[in-house]
Every structure is written in structure tokens, then in C-alpha cells.
Design a protein around this motif. Sequence first.
Motif, PDB file in Angstrom:
ATOM      1  N   ASP A   1      -8.871   2.570  -2.313  1.00  0.00           N
ATOM      2  CA  ASP A   1      -8.938   3.710  -1.402  1.00  0.00           C
ATOM      3  C   ASP A   1      -8.632   3.246   0.012  1.00  0.00           C
ATOM      4  OD1 ASP A   1      -9.802   5.834  -3.221  1.00  0.00           O
ATOM      5  OD2 ASP A   1     -11.633   4.644  -3.415  1.00  0.00           O
ATOM      6  N   ASP A   2      -7.762   3.972   0.681  1.00  0.00           N
ATOM      7  CA  ASP A   2      -7.396   3.675   2.076  1.00  0.00           C
ATOM      8  C   ASP A   2      -6.985   2.218   2.275  1.00  0.00           C
ATOM      9  OD1 ASP A   2      -7.894   6.318   2.921  1.00  0.00           O
ATOM     10  OD2 ASP A   2     -10.045   5.882   3.061  1.00  0.00           O
TER      11      ASP A   2
ATOM     12  N   GLU B   1      -7.884  -0.390   0.639  1.00  0.00           N
ATOM     13  CA  GLU B   1      -8.869  -1.390   0.223  1.00  0.00           C
ATOM     14  C   GLU B   1      -9.006  -1.344  -1.288  1.00  0.00           C
ATOM     15  OE1 GLU B   1      -9.832  -3.611   2.380  1.00  0.00           O
ATOM     16  OE2 GLU B   1      -8.723  -2.446   3.872  1.00  0.00           O
TER      17      GLU B   1
ATOM     18  N   THR C   1       0.842  -1.184   0.000  1.00  0.00           N
ATOM     19  CA  THR C   1       0.000   0.000   0.000  1.00  0.00           C
ATOM     20  C   THR C   1       0.883   1.241   0.000  1.00  0.00           C
ATOM     21  OG1 THR C   1      -1.722  -1.178   1.202  1.00  0.00           O
ATOM     22  CG2 THR C   1      -1.850   1.222   1.210  1.00  0.00           C
TER      23      THR C   1
ATOM     24  N   THR D   1      -0.688   7.814  -0.733  1.00  0.00           N
ATOM     25  CA  THR D   1      -2.021   7.837  -1.351  1.00  0.00           C
ATOM     26  C   THR D   1      -2.992   6.814  -0.777  1.00  0.00           C
ATOM     27  OG1 THR D   1      -1.425   6.262  -3.088  1.00  0.00           O
ATOM     28  CG2 THR D   1      -1.044   8.622  -3.548  1.00  0.00           C
ATOM     29  N   GLY D   2      -2.497   5.781  -0.086  1.00  0.00           N
ATOM     30  CA  GLY D   2      -3.365   4.732   0.433  1.00  0.00           C
ATOM     31  C   GLY D   2      -3.852   3.766  -0.628  1.00  0.00           C
ATOM     32  N   LYS D   3      -3.251   3.817  -1.816  1.00  0.00           N
ATOM     33  CA  LYS D   3      -3.649   2.912  -2.902  1.00  0.00           C
ATOM     34  C   LYS D   3      -2.729   1.697  -2.921  1.00  0.00           C
ATOM     35  CE  LYS D   3      -5.610   6.583  -5.746  1.00  0.00           C
ATOM     36  NZ  LYS D   3      -6.993   6.191  -5.550  1.00  0.00           N
TER      37      LYS D   3
END
Length: 159
Positions: free
Chosen positions: A74-75, A77, A46, A50-52
Motif C-alpha cells: 500500500d502506498d 510500502e 511502484t 495503485t501505489g502497489k
Amino acid sequence: TGSGQQSVTGVEASDDANSYWRIRGKSDSSCQRGTPVKCGQAIRLTHVNTGKNLHTHHFPSPLSNNQEVSAFGDDGEGDDLDFWIVQCSGTYWEREDAVRFKHVGTEVFLSITGEQYGHPIRGQREVHGMSAANHHNYWKAMEGVFIKPSLDPAKHDEL
């Protein structure tokens, strides 16, 4: 071109703040912080800023026409195309080891070659998936935070 998802590129500098990735377990299994990563284990990577998740799918990469690697979700997930198998030589991924990441869904290896982008990300190299294992798909952690496993899993040492 490609999927329109966030591009993943590589740079020469080993201390680039935009090159930090957090190692996570598969979404259906727990991954306790500090637990060693086993060779052959499926993980998610991850992107810290960006949390991607590191992701690939059957789209051609824009420069080399190999398989596109992108950042997706996102985050932290995303979906089933975010899983990578750590290929290393021992029992666990050791800090100094050069490792390969083989994509679970499409069986390509995370790779980087000499193809460089122009404007607006001049000089950054294309990260893509290649079907064959070769010298372009070895990766090594250059810096980061390495957490030793706790002897007592009930105790936490964070502030």
C-alpha cells in the motif's frame, strides 16, 4: 487463481496510462530523485495508479505456470519480495537500453510471453517470473519522465 494479489499484465501499446511504474530505491537506503540507476542496483517498481509494488513469490502464474508476478503493498510500502536487480550492459541504465530485472528473493527474471488472458482482461498478456534469462525478459522504457540529476542537491526544481 494464485495468491489473490493484484494481477500484473502487459499490453502492446506503449502509451497505456495504466502501464506507468515509478522507480524507487530499496526502503533502507535513500534514492534521490534524478540520481542515475546503476546496473546491478536493487530497486522497487511502484505502480503509479495503485501505489502497489511489483512483487513475486513462490506461487504459480495462472496461465503459464511459471512464477506469479503481482502488485503488492500500500502506498509504495510492501515487503522484501518487492526488490529487483537492474541488469544492463553499462555503468548506468540508459533511457534507450533494454534491461532485465532479476528478483532478489527468488532469482527469477521478470518476463512476458504470448499467454493472453480471456474475460475480463481479454488480450492482456501474462507477466511472470522465469528462472532462465532469455529474449522474453528484456524490458525497455517506452515513455515517461526522465529527470536529469541536479548539480546542486540542495536545490529543487519542482514547483
